[in-house]
Design a protein around this motif. Structure first.
Motif, PDB file in Angstrom:
ATOM      1  N   GLN A  46       9.245   6.531 -10.485  1.00  0.00           N
ATOM      2  CA  GLN A  46       8.147   5.576 -10.600  1.00  0.00           C
ATOM      3  C   GLN A  46       8.359   4.638 -11.776  1.00  0.00           C
ATOM      4  O   GLN A  46       8.093   3.443 -11.688  1.00  0.00           O
ATOM      5  CB  GLN A  46       6.819   6.322 -10.774  1.00  0.00           C
ATOM      6  CG  GLN A  46       6.318   7.010  -9.542  1.00  0.00           C
ATOM      7  CD  GLN A  46       6.332   6.091  -8.343  1.00  0.00           C
ATOM      8  OE1 GLN A  46       5.973   4.926  -8.453  1.00  0.00           O
ATOM      9  NE2 GLN A  46       6.769   6.589  -7.206  1.00  0.00           N
TER      10      GLN A  46
ATOM     11  N   GLN B  40       3.621   5.903   0.066  1.00  0.00           N
ATOM     12  CA  GLN B  40       3.947   4.653  -0.630  1.00  0.00           C
ATOM     13  C   GLN B  40       4.056   3.541   0.403  1.00  0.00           C
ATOM     14  O   GLN B  40       4.770   3.678   1.398  1.00  0.00           O
ATOM     15  CB  GLN B  40       5.273   4.805  -1.382  1.00  0.00           C
ATOM     16  CG  GLN B  40       5.628   3.581  -2.187  1.00  0.00           C
ATOM     17  CD  GLN B  40       6.844   3.774  -3.067  1.00  0.00           C
ATOM     18  OE1 GLN B  40       7.603   4.725  -2.885  1.00  0.00           O
ATOM     19  NE2 GLN B  40       7.040   2.894  -4.013  1.00  0.00           N
ATOM     20  N   LYS B  57       3.341   3.683  -8.394  1.00  0.00           N
ATOM     21  CA  LYS B  57       2.275   4.634  -8.731  1.00  0.00           C
ATOM     22  C   LYS B  57       1.765   4.348 -10.136  1.00  0.00           C
ATOM     23  O   LYS B  57       2.560   4.143 -11.054  1.00  0.00           O
ATOM     24  CB  LYS B  57       2.811   6.060  -8.641  1.00  0.00           C
ATOM     25  CG  LYS B  57       1.746   7.046  -8.289  1.00  0.00           C
ATOM     26  CD  LYS B  57       2.333   8.344  -7.832  1.00  0.00           C
ATOM     27  CE  LYS B  57       1.734   8.753  -6.512  1.00  0.00           C
ATOM     28  NZ  LYS B  57       2.258  10.001  -6.017  1.00  0.00           N
ATOM     29  N   TRP B 129      -1.554   4.409  -5.779  1.00  0.00           N
ATOM     30  CA  TRP B 129      -0.566   3.340  -5.586  1.00  0.00           C
ATOM     31  C   TRP B 129      -1.187   2.004  -5.908  1.00  0.00           C
ATOM     32  O   TRP B 129      -2.334   1.758  -5.553  1.00  0.00           O
ATOM     33  CB  TRP B 129      -0.071   3.330  -4.142  1.00  0.00           C
ATOM     34  CG  TRP B 129       0.689   4.554  -3.764  1.00  0.00           C
ATOM     35  CD1 TRP B 129       0.264   5.562  -2.955  1.00  0.00           C
ATOM     36  CD2 TRP B 129       2.003   4.902  -4.178  1.00  0.00           C
ATOM     37  NE1 TRP B 129       1.228   6.525  -2.843  1.00  0.00           N
ATOM     38  CE2 TRP B 129       2.315   6.145  -3.586  1.00  0.00           C
ATOM     39  CE3 TRP B 129       2.955   4.304  -5.000  1.00  0.00           C
ATOM     40  CZ2 TRP B 129       3.528   6.787  -3.772  1.00  0.00           C
ATOM     41  CZ3 TRP B 129       4.163   4.950  -5.192  1.00  0.00           C
ATOM     42  CH2 TRP B 129       4.439   6.170  -4.590  1.00  0.00           C
TER      43      TRP B 129
END
Lengths: 75, 564
Positions: A46, B40, B57, B129
């Motif tokens: 991420q 996602q 995220k 998200w």
């Protein structure tokens, strides 16, 4: 003779039990570590995604054109 | 005693056989907690793999106002951790007293989350998200945007919402008395992330088009402006700009009218820009030939059933089709229309795709307006050839010019090149099948483009589109806008447009620029040749340089060497 055999059997039984408990806890620990690494991996992924998006917002044609215009105005 | 036992037995029987399901369900609900896992959302990329939209995220610090007894104390403890004013946090908590939870900070870093979650049991951290649009306004009208729940609301985000969304899963846990999960019991559904979409848009070309269009849009104080760049051979749309546009990161303060992609949603009477299409139809039908002179009167053409037709400037006398296009003679086109007749004219325009959607992959496309011949009168057959009594979208015009530029072959404009899975592997190619049919003969199309339309730029109304390196072909259009309150056309409101392409002998791109209602009072001009053609020329020059197209002279030299 029979007493020592009995002690040996009890010893073996206890050892097997201790080993089983050890295996069980090792399994839990490794599973926990795996989960932690997995979580860390997705966090890093991420973070990489965030950095990539940041980079994209800096090097995309619109941003570059804006910066070029700005520097031309400053000159 | 006996009765008591019987009653007890009866109650047990009742509970066991009649209420068992109810209690099993209640027990399950008590033991389990549910946690939904959101997939996602897929990325949207341009044709060179640059990110136009992607999800990432983020950590959100939330408060549950119902279980916070002392909001002031919690706020003052939380404020230094997340670097927000205590009064702001307190206001958020107090104002939303009835709601389940309230967002305090989105995008908090892990350290902040760790400290914040320890303050009070009413403060929690959740991940979610968030959609990002790194290019901002650049491709906003094409890509669209999503709502806070990650559902597509406009553009590609809406059209491909199902594919981009993926599918959610739900984890069912055994929970303790505080609803904290102890162990995963089962997972319902399979978590599948959304697929990625690769567009035909090239963000560099999109930037060229937006840059140039924006300059003229602002300088002419226009109401709106559109520019489309297409590859005439495949129909791929390389750029599609619509002004005014919007910032996808700030949807709340945007006028919803700016969301739409005007190239496909807004129709207008095209004016003279339609003349090359009708000329090609007439040449194809054989009602006129390239060398024949048509008497274009001396500035006024009047007849029974079609009223009076005038020229913008003076009378032209005898003109060939090429000269009619160069001088943009309305009377010449009206006479060509009369020779074609309504059926052939209608059929030709339908074959070029007017009156129906192009089928491009963006929602909101309209058909335009081309009345069936039964509804036409004498005016129609003389007005449609110079772009009145017909409403088109910029995309339809782009397709028509692509057909002319590629030698008369039918093309379908498209925006989505491919769909890729999460590993970047192409799962579906969205490119339409290669064109098979010819709408007009290649020699007719080539003549219109490389002779007539090239001379419109060399000698006619499109002179401002001339380029040093490449021979540009094009046609200007200055269309009056019909009045909404009365019959006839407004004298001050125009759509200035220019359809062009280059190099004329083998077109690599087709560009269509359309500027609606340039401010005539500024005294800078309002015609397609003045307002739109310089924009198209700049876009062509920058795009061909970027694509590495060889200048005409070099190509001619190369061809000569090869022939030897």
């Amino acid at each position: 003779m029979s007493q020592s055999r009995f002690v040996f059997v009890v010893f073996c039984f206890t050892a097997v039990l201790i080993f089983a408990v050890y295996l069980r806890s090792a399994n839990d620990r490794i599973f926990y570590e795996l989960c932690a690494y997995y979580a860390e991996q997705s966090r890093l992924k991420q973070e990489l995604g965030t950095k990539q998006l940041l980079l994209e917002s800096l090097i995309n044609p619109a941003a570059i054109s804006q910066r070029v215009d700005k520097s031309n105005t400053d000159d | 005693m006996m009765v008591s036992f019987l009653a007890l037995g009866g109650r047990c029987f009742y509970l066991q056989f009649f209420k068992s399901k109810h209690y099993i369900d209640a027990c399950s609900r008590q033991q389990r907690s549910y946690k939904s896992r959101q997939p996602q959302r897929g990325v949207i990329l341009d044709c060179r793999g640059r990110v136009l939209a992607a999800s990432n995220k983020i950590q959100i610090i939330k408060a549950e106002p119902r279980i916070i007894d002392d909001p002031k104390e919690v706020s003052s403890e939380l404020a230094p951790i997340i670097d927000m004013g205590a009064h702001v946090i307190c206001k958020l908590i107090v104002d939303r007293k009835d709601s389940g939870h309230v967002r305090i900070k989105a995008g908090a870093d892990p350290c902040e989350c760790n400290l914040a979650s320890r303050i009070h049991r009413g403060i929690a951290v959740e991940s979610d998200w968030q959609r990002h649009y790194p290019m901002g306004r650049l491709a906003a009208n094409i890509v669209g945007f999503t709502d806070p729940y990650n559902r597509g609301l406009e553009g590609i985000e809406l059209k491909y919402d199902k594919q981009l969304s993926g599918s959610a899963a739900e984890n069912i846990f055994f929970a303790d008395f505080r609803r904290r999960p102890i162990r995963l019991k089962q997972q319902e559904g399979t978590l599948t992330n959304g697929v990625g979409i690769i567009l035909t848009i090239d963000s560099t070309i999109q930037q060229f088009a937006r840059d140039e269009l924006m300059k003229h849009y602002e300088s002419y104080e226009a109401e709106s402006a559109v520019a489309v760049v297409a590859d005439p051979k495949s129909g791929a749309i390389l750029a599609m700009v619509s002004l005014p546009d919007f910032d996808p990161a700030d949807i709340g303060s945007t006028d919803p009218n700016n969301f739409r992609s005007r190239a496909i949603t807004d129709t207008y009477e095209p004016g003279s820009i339609l003349k090359p299409v009708v000329s090609a139809i007439a040449l194809e039908a054989g009602v006129v030939n390239k060398t024949e002179k048509i008497f274009c009167e001396n500035g006024s053409y009047r007849g029974t059933g079609f009223g009076r037709i005038g020229e913008y400037r003076r009378g032209f006398g005898n003109l060939t089709v090429r000269e009619i296009l160069i001088k943009s003679s309305n009377i010449g086109m009206a006479k060509i229309g009369q020779r074609l007749g309504k059926d052939r004219l209608y059929e030709g325009l339908t074959l070029f795709g007017f009156g129906r959607r192009t089928g491009i992959d963006v929602p909101g496309e309209v058909d335009g307006l081309l009345w069936p011949p039964e509804k036409w009168d004498g005016y129609s057959v003389t007005r449609i050839p110079f772009g009145q009594e017909i409403c088109v979208t910029t995309m339809q015009l782009t397709r028509a010019f692509c057909i002319l530029a590629n030698g008369g072959r039918l093309v379908r404009p498209f925006l989505v090149r491919a769909i890729v899975d999460n590993n970047g592997k192409i799962t579906e190619l969205k490119r339409p099948p290669p064109p098979v049919g010819y709408i007009i003969k290649p020699e007719v199309a080539e003549w219109v483009v490389s002779e007539a339309l090239a001379d419109v730029v060399n000698e006619g109304t499109g002179k401002r589109a001339q380029l040093e390196k490449w021979q540009v072909f094009g046609k200007t259009g200055t269309a009056n806008i019909a009045r909404s309150d009365a019959r006839g056309y407004s004298e001050n409101a125009y759509v200035a447009s220019f359809a062009a392409g280059a190099p004329a002998d083998d077109p690599a791109i087709v560009v269509l620029v359309s500027v609606r209602k340039p401010n005539r009072a500024l005294g800078k001009g309002y015609t397609g040749g003045v307002v739109a053609s310089p924009v198209a020329a700049k876009i062509i020059e920058r795009t061909l340089t970027y694509l590495g197209a060889q200048p005409d002279r070099q190509r001619q030299m190369f061809a000569r060497t090869r022939n030897r």
